[in-house]
Design a protein around this motif. Structure first.
Motif, PDB file in Angstrom:
ATOM      1  N   GLN A  37       0.841  -1.186   0.000  1.00  0.00           N
ATOM      2  CA  GLN A  37       0.000   0.000   0.000  1.00  0.00           C
ATOM      3  C   GLN A  37       0.878   1.238   0.000  1.00  0.00           C
ATOM      4  O   GLN A  37       1.999   1.213   0.504  1.00  0.00           O
ATOM      5  CB  GLN A  37      -0.879   0.043   1.253  1.00  0.00           C
ATOM      6  CG  GLN A  37      -1.952  -0.998   1.277  1.00  0.00           C
ATOM      7  CD  GLN A  37      -2.839  -0.829   2.507  1.00  0.00           C
ATOM      8  OE1 GLN A  37      -2.737   0.128   3.260  1.00  0.00           O
ATOM      9  NE2 GLN A  37      -3.710  -1.795   2.712  1.00  0.00           N
ATOM     10  N   LYS A  38       0.353   2.297  -0.580  1.00  0.00           N
ATOM     11  CA  LYS A  38       1.022   3.579  -0.496  1.00  0.00           C
ATOM     12  C   LYS A  38      -0.062   4.634  -0.381  1.00  0.00           C
ATOM     13  O   LYS A  38      -1.200   4.399  -0.799  1.00  0.00           O
ATOM     14  CB  LYS A  38       1.941   3.840  -1.689  1.00  0.00           C
ATOM     15  CG  LYS A  38       1.245   4.123  -2.986  1.00  0.00           C
ATOM     16  CD  LYS A  38       2.257   4.494  -4.050  1.00  0.00           C
ATOM     17  CE  LYS A  38       1.554   5.226  -5.178  1.00  0.00           C
ATOM     18  NZ  LYS A  38       2.478   5.844  -6.101  1.00  0.00           N
ATOM     19  N   PRO A  39       0.260   5.784   0.170  1.00  0.00           N
ATOM     20  CA  PRO A  39      -0.759   6.822   0.302  1.00  0.00           C
ATOM     21  C   PRO A  39      -1.256   7.265  -1.075  1.00  0.00           C
ATOM     22  O   PRO A  39      -0.470   7.404  -2.015  1.00  0.00           O
ATOM     23  CB  PRO A  39      -0.022   7.971   0.994  1.00  0.00           C
ATOM     24  CG  PRO A  39       1.199   7.358   1.591  1.00  0.00           C
ATOM     25  CD  PRO A  39       1.531   6.168   0.761  1.00  0.00           C
ATOM     26  N   LEU A  40      -2.553   7.469  -1.187  1.00  0.00           N
ATOM     27  CA  LEU A  40      -3.132   7.901  -2.450  1.00  0.00           C
ATOM     28  C   LEU A  40      -2.673   9.311  -2.799  1.00  0.00           C
ATOM     29  O   LEU A  40      -2.352   9.592  -3.958  1.00  0.00           O
ATOM     30  CB  LEU A  40      -4.666   7.865  -2.364  1.00  0.00           C
ATOM     31  CG  LEU A  40      -5.417   8.280  -3.614  1.00  0.00           C
ATOM     32  CD1 LEU A  40      -5.124   7.331  -4.766  1.00  0.00           C
ATOM     33  CD2 LEU A  40      -6.902   8.338  -3.342  1.00  0.00           C
ATOM     34  N   GLU A  45      -1.361  17.478  -0.680  1.00  0.00           N
ATOM     35  CA  GLU A  45      -2.535  17.265  -1.519  1.00  0.00           C
ATOM     36  C   GLU A  45      -3.783  17.013  -0.672  1.00  0.00           C
ATOM     37  O   GLU A  45      -4.892  17.408  -1.063  1.00  0.00           O
ATOM     38  CB  GLU A  45      -2.295  16.095  -2.478  1.00  0.00           C
ATOM     39  CG  GLU A  45      -1.271  16.393  -3.554  1.00  0.00           C
ATOM     40  CD  GLU A  45      -0.822  15.165  -4.321  1.00  0.00           C
ATOM     41  OE1 GLU A  45      -0.391  15.341  -5.474  1.00  0.00           O
ATOM     42  OE2 GLU A  45      -0.879  14.036  -3.774  1.00  0.00           O
ATOM     43  N   GLN A  46      -3.625  16.377   0.483  1.00  0.00           N
ATOM     44  CA  GLN A  46      -4.772  16.165   1.371  1.00  0.00           C
ATOM     45  C   GLN A  46      -5.371  17.494   1.818  1.00  0.00           C
ATOM     46  O   GLN A  46      -6.587  17.654   1.855  1.00  0.00           O
ATOM     47  CB  GLN A  46      -4.354  15.360   2.600  1.00  0.00           C
ATOM     48  CG  GLN A  46      -4.088  13.907   2.319  1.00  0.00           C
ATOM     49  CD  GLN A  46      -3.558  13.170   3.536  1.00  0.00           C
ATOM     50  OE1 GLN A  46      -3.793  13.560   4.666  1.00  0.00           O
ATOM     51  NE2 GLN A  46      -2.835  12.084   3.307  1.00  0.00           N
ATOM     52  N   LYS A  47      -4.498  18.460   2.109  1.00  0.00           N
ATOM     53  CA  LYS A  47      -4.985  19.791   2.514  1.00  0.00           C
ATOM     54  C   LYS A  47      -5.756  20.445   1.372  1.00  0.00           C
ATOM     55  O   LYS A  47      -6.789  21.073   1.589  1.00  0.00           O
ATOM     56  CB  LYS A  47      -3.814  20.661   2.956  1.00  0.00           C
ATOM     57  CG  LYS A  47      -3.193  20.199   4.259  1.00  0.00           C
ATOM     58  CD  LYS A  47      -1.969  21.021   4.616  1.00  0.00           C
ATOM     59  CE  LYS A  47      -1.313  20.459   5.866  1.00  0.00           C
ATOM     60  NZ  LYS A  47      -0.067  21.130   6.183  1.00  0.00           N
ATOM     61  N   LEU A  52     -10.751  22.061  -1.376  1.00  0.00           N
ATOM     62  CA  LEU A  52     -11.645  21.984  -2.535  1.00  0.00           C
ATOM     63  C   LEU A  52     -13.052  21.553  -2.116  1.00  0.00           C
ATOM     64  O   LEU A  52     -14.044  22.098  -2.602  1.00  0.00           O
ATOM     65  CB  LEU A  52     -11.087  21.004  -3.583  1.00  0.00           C
ATOM     66  CG  LEU A  52      -9.940  21.504  -4.440  1.00  0.00           C
ATOM     67  CD1 LEU A  52      -9.248  20.339  -5.148  1.00  0.00           C
ATOM     68  CD2 LEU A  52     -10.427  22.527  -5.452  1.00  0.00           C
ATOM     69  N   ASN A  53     -13.130  20.604  -1.213  1.00  0.00           N
ATOM     70  CA  ASN A  53     -14.441  20.159  -0.728  1.00  0.00           C
ATOM     71  C   ASN A  53     -15.141  21.252   0.072  1.00  0.00           C
ATOM     72  O   ASN A  53     -16.367  21.379   0.000  1.00  0.00           O
ATOM     73  CB  ASN A  53     -14.308  18.878   0.101  1.00  0.00           C
ATOM     74  CG  ASN A  53     -14.233  17.657  -0.776  1.00  0.00           C
ATOM     75  OD1 ASN A  53     -15.185  17.326  -1.463  1.00  0.00           O
ATOM     76  ND2 ASN A  53     -13.093  17.001  -0.784  1.00  0.00           N
ATOM     77  N   GLU A  54     -14.382  22.046   0.833  1.00  0.00           N
ATOM     78  CA  GLU A  54     -14.964  23.172   1.572  1.00  0.00           C
ATOM     79  C   GLU A  54     -15.482  24.234   0.606  1.00  0.00           C
ATOM     80  O   GLU A  54     -16.564  24.784   0.787  1.00  0.00           O
ATOM     81  CB  GLU A  54     -13.919  23.825   2.483  1.00  0.00           C
ATOM     82  CG  GLU A  54     -13.522  23.013   3.685  1.00  0.00           C
ATOM     83  CD  GLU A  54     -12.333  23.615   4.428  1.00  0.00           C
ATOM     84  OE1 GLU A  54     -11.825  24.694   4.024  1.00  0.00           O
ATOM     85  OE2 GLU A  54     -11.899  23.005   5.413  1.00  0.00           O
ATOM     86  N   ALA A  55     -14.684  24.516  -0.419  1.00  0.00           N
ATOM     87  CA  ALA A  55     -15.017  25.575  -1.365  1.00  0.00           C
ATOM     88  C   ALA A  55     -16.156  25.189  -2.302  1.00  0.00           C
ATOM     89  O   ALA A  55     -16.935  26.046  -2.722  1.00  0.00           O
ATOM     90  CB  ALA A  55     -13.783  25.944  -2.185  1.00  0.00           C
ATOM     91  N   LEU A 104      -1.588  20.778  -8.304  1.00  0.00           N
ATOM     92  CA  LEU A 104      -0.935  21.363  -7.134  1.00  0.00           C
ATOM     93  C   LEU A 104       0.558  21.102  -7.257  1.00  0.00           C
ATOM     94  O   LEU A 104       0.999  19.956  -7.233  1.00  0.00           O
ATOM     95  CB  LEU A 104      -1.506  20.730  -5.863  1.00  0.00           C
ATOM     96  CG  LEU A 104      -1.059  21.320  -4.542  1.00  0.00           C
ATOM     97  CD1 LEU A 104      -1.393  22.808  -4.453  1.00  0.00           C
ATOM     98  CD2 LEU A 104      -1.715  20.571  -3.388  1.00  0.00           C
ATOM     99  N   ASP A 105       1.310  22.174  -7.430  1.00  0.00           N
ATOM    100  CA  ASP A 105       2.757  22.053  -7.625  1.00  0.00           C
ATOM    101  C   ASP A 105       3.496  22.215  -6.304  1.00  0.00           C
ATOM    102  O   ASP A 105       3.564  23.304  -5.758  1.00  0.00           O
ATOM    103  CB  ASP A 105       3.261  23.108  -8.612  1.00  0.00           C
ATOM    104  CG  ASP A 105       2.723  22.893 -10.009  1.00  0.00           C
ATOM    105  OD1 ASP A 105       2.170  21.812 -10.265  1.00  0.00           O
ATOM    106  OD2 ASP A 105       2.859  23.801 -10.834  1.00  0.00           O
TER     107      ASP A 105
END
Length: 147
Positions: A37-40, A45-47, A52-55, A104-105
């Motif tokens: 497994q590795k983080p998606l 990017e999580q932030k 994006l979900n808040e906005a 996101l760079d």
């Protein structure tokens, strides 16, 4: 007949040979794990995903979408150009239509500006609007930009 020292050396030799043989043939006895497994997405990017979900609570936000899910070509050589590329976020409206692609760079993009421009050009040619950020904007800025 063997002396006790010869017997000891014989036993040590047998043990060492057995360990060596086990090490060489361990793949026959124990299957090694091939997949992990590795983080998606990264912490950065999580932030952005949360922002994006808040906005855009009335929209769907997809993360790590393959270019091949977004664009295609009739030419095999052209498809190879985007075959393994992934975009950070895709914003969909309620009708599941793509309204924006968000990149996101982070610092890993330094020196890859030309590659990023080529990626954006592919998506733009296909009819998508691409937004590229180097930091996480406010929810208000995102709404203004994306809508």
């Amino acid at each position: 007949m063997f002396t006790s020292i010869q017997t000891l050396f014989f036993i040590i030799g047998c043990l060492a040979s057995s360990v060596l043989l086990l090490m060489l043939l361990q793949h026959l006895f124990w299957k090694r794990q091939q997949f992990y497994q590795k983080p998606l997405i990264t912490a950065f990017e999580q932030k952005m995903f949360i922002r994006l979900n808040e906005a855009l609570p009335e929209h769907h936000i997809l993360a790590q979408v393959a270019f091949s899910a977004l664009i295609t070509s009739n030419h095999f050589k052209i498809r190879q150009q985007f075959n393994r590329k992934v975009t950070d976020f895709v914003v969909l409206n309620r009708d599941m239509k793509v309204i924006a692609i968000v990149e996101l760079d982070d610092p890993s993009h330094i020196g890859k500006e030309d590659e990023d421009q080529q990626r954006d050009a592919m998506l733009t040619e296909a009819g998508y609007t691409v937004f590229r950020y180097t930091s996480i904007p406010s929810a208000r800025e995102l709404r203004k930009d994306l809508l």
